[in-house]
Design an enzyme around this catalytic site. Structure first.
Site, mmCIF file in Angstrom:
data_model
loop_
_atom_site.group_PDB
_atom_site.id
_atom_site.type_symbol
_atom_site.label_atom_id
_atom_site.label_comp_id
_atom_site.label_asym_id
_atom_site.label_seq_id
_atom_site.Cartn_x
_atom_site.Cartn_y
_atom_site.Cartn_z
ATOM 1 N N ASP A 1 2.415 -2.561 -9.885
ATOM 2 C CA ASP A 1 2.174 -3.825 -10.573
ATOM 3 C C ASP A 1 2.547 -3.734 -12.046
ATOM 4 O O ASP A 1 3.233 -4.607 -12.594
ATOM 5 C CB ASP A 1 0.703 -4.228 -10.439
ATOM 6 C CG ASP A 1 0.322 -4.561 -9.016
ATOM 7 O OD1 ASP A 1 1.216 -4.650 -8.162
ATOM 8 O OD2 ASP A 1 -0.884 -4.726 -8.748
ATOM 9 N N TYR B 1 -10.024 -2.033 -0.527
ATOM 10 C CA TYR B 1 -8.871 -1.399 -1.167
ATOM 11 C C TYR B 1 -9.123 0.075 -1.441
ATOM 12 O O TYR B 1 -8.339 0.941 -1.031
ATOM 13 C CB TYR B 1 -8.525 -2.134 -2.464
ATOM 14 C CG TYR B 1 -7.332 -1.551 -3.178
ATOM 15 C CD1 TYR B 1 -6.043 -1.951 -2.842
ATOM 16 C CD2 TYR B 1 -7.482 -0.600 -4.170
ATOM 17 C CE1 TYR B 1 -4.930 -1.420 -3.480
ATOM 18 C CE2 TYR B 1 -6.383 -0.057 -4.819
ATOM 19 C CZ TYR B 1 -5.120 -0.471 -4.470
ATOM 20 O OH TYR B 1 -4.025 0.067 -5.108
ATOM 21 N N SER C 1 -1.432 -10.133 -9.041
ATOM 22 C CA SER C 1 -1.539 -9.147 -10.111
ATOM 23 C C SER C 1 -1.779 -9.761 -11.488
ATOM 24 O O SER C 1 -1.152 -9.391 -12.479
ATOM 25 C CB SER C 1 -0.305 -8.249 -10.145
ATOM 26 O OG SER C 1 -0.593 -7.041 -10.789
ATOM 27 N N HIS D 1 0.818 -1.212 0.000
ATOM 28 C CA HIS D 1 0.000 0.000 0.000
ATOM 29 C C HIS D 1 0.858 1.272 0.000
ATOM 30 O O HIS D 1 0.417 2.332 0.444
ATOM 31 C CB HIS D 1 -0.978 0.011 1.178
ATOM 32 C CG HIS D 1 -2.040 -1.040 1.075
ATOM 33 N ND1 HIS D 1 -3.189 -0.870 0.339
ATOM 34 C CD2 HIS D 1 -2.098 -2.295 1.592
ATOM 35 C CE1 HIS D 1 -3.928 -1.960 0.414
ATOM 36 N NE2 HIS D 1 -3.272 -2.846 1.162
ATOM 37 N N ASP E 1 2.601 2.181 -3.054
ATOM 38 C CA ASP E 1 2.750 2.747 -4.394
ATOM 39 C C ASP E 1 1.822 3.936 -4.623
ATOM 40 O O ASP E 1 2.193 4.913 -5.264
ATOM 41 C CB ASP E 1 2.579 1.685 -5.484
ATOM 42 C CG ASP E 1 1.259 0.951 -5.447
ATOM 43 O OD1 ASP E 1 0.572 0.984 -4.403
ATOM 44 O OD2 ASP E 1 0.906 0.330 -6.466
#
Length: 382
Positions: A170, A217, A124, A38, A40
């Site tokens: 990702d 999220y 991902s 968490h 990025d």
């Protein structure tokens, strides 16, 4: 699966659906984030590596868009542009839209997808699909897009079109990965450095899938944004939540409601853990990396509240049986645990942890090992 088998499978699927051979086949890996969860979208450092499992995309020119995936039983999807339908084809159409914006257009395409990345496992698969689709479509249109361009296209497809408020980690690792290395990406500056990573890591699925475009999220991202706004009342020039240091964090405790302070504390301490993990990797200190993985998981559990009971149990089991460390990887609320263990002991640790997990939850995790893989590639072009 072996690359040759995957190529045969995607060609067979394409030919059986469309009666012709594909023009281009591209593939891209999934990823596991060792640490830096968490961060990025908070402009912090992240430390991912590409895994050996991949998504393969075969395409051919057509009028209109039709796509099929081996994961959905082979039912074809015919797509119109500009609409969200709530399934995997949205990611592909997001890529089409973003390609058009940079002048790479096409009347349509036929597409077939084969993947050995479990969806919703925190590995991902969506970034692998979007990056591979962008590479295949670009090649189909006669343009070999740079890795930076593929990253941007895939990010905007997922973030702007599908509505997942993700950062760029990702897509960046999926496009830029170098075999045998982990990537330190400083999302504040875009700087990329690589560290040799010859080690095997193990993936222990929780069996709980997640959907990122809704639920926890996006809620956590909103909370981080609100925490940043409140901190800027005290520090107007603060660029990001990750730019808080530990001294500022202590002062922020009086500025933030308890929940927002917990979110900020995870971000600030995870930044510190990620830089320390990168230094430990450079020094070959896997025991220190393992300790940082465990601390990261505890922070995700208590401060970010994004883990699940199954993941907590797997981490405890793995570490209790001798792993250097383990933690939930990916956004959370399901997905997989990544484990780093002493060489030649991985098998016994995994077997013991998974057996105990099965006794409690009634299902055996399909654990598997991987080494750091390379990024996106064009596997075939007619």
């Amino acid at each position: 699966m072996p690359a040759s088998a995957a190529l045969d499978q995607v060609v067979t699927l394409f030919e059986s659906m469309y009666g012709d051979a594909p023009t281009v086949i591209a593939s891209a890996p999934g990823r596991v984030n060792l640490i830096g969860e968490h961060l990025d979208y908070n402009s912090g450092p992240v430390l991912p590596l590409a895994i050996e499992r991949r998504v393969w995309v075969a395409v051919g020119a057509a009028h209109g868009f039709t796509m099929v995936s081996s994961a959905t039983g082979g039912a074809p999807i015919r797509r119109a542009e500009g609409f969200i339908e709530g399934n995997w084809s949205d990611y592909v159409m997001g890529v089409v839209q973003e390609l058009r914006k940079i002048g790479v257009g096409m009347a349509g395409a036929q597409l077939a997808v084969v993947s050995d990345i479990e969806q919703g496992a925190g590995l991902s698969s969506s970034a692998a699909l979007t990056v591979a689709s962008a590479a295949a479509f670009g090649q189909l249109a006669g343009q070999e897009l740079s890795h930076d361009a593929l990253t941007d296209i895939a990010f905007r497809a997922e973030h702007d079109y599908v509505g997942v408020r993700c950062g760029r980690m990702d897509q960046t690792i999926v496009a830029h990965a170098v075999e045998g290395t982990a990537m330190l990406l400083d999302t504040a500056t875009g700087a990329i450095t690589t560290s040799p990573f010859p080690h095997e890591v193990w993936i222990l699925p929780t069996g709980i899938t997640h959907a990122l475009a809704d639920g926890g999220y996006n809620a956590r991202r909103r909370e981080c944004e609100e925490a940043l706004q409140r901190c800027r009342e005290r520090w107007p020039g603060l660029q990001s939540l990750a730019a808080l240091d530990l001294v500022m964090l202590a002062e922020a405790a009086a500025l933030l409601p308890p929940t927002l302070f917990q979110r900020a504390r995870h971000v600030v301490t995870e930044v510190d853990r990620t830089w320390r993990a990168e230094r430990a990797l450079e020094n070959g200190d896997l025991e220190e990396v393992g300790r940082l993985l465990v601390a990261s998981h505890e922070s995700l559990k208590t401060d970010f509240e994004s883990t699940v009971t199954e993941a907590d149990f797997l981490v405890e089991l793995a570490v209790g049986r001798g792993a250097f460390g383990a933690r939930l990887t990916g956004a959370g609320w399901g997905g997989s645990v990544v484990m780093l263990a002493p060489a030649r002991r991985e098998g016994e640790i995994v077997k013991g942890a998974c057996t105990a997990f099965a006794q409690r939850f009634g299902r055996m995790p399909a654990a598997w090992g991987t080494r750091a893989s390379g990024g996106v590639r064009v596997d075939f072009a007619a």
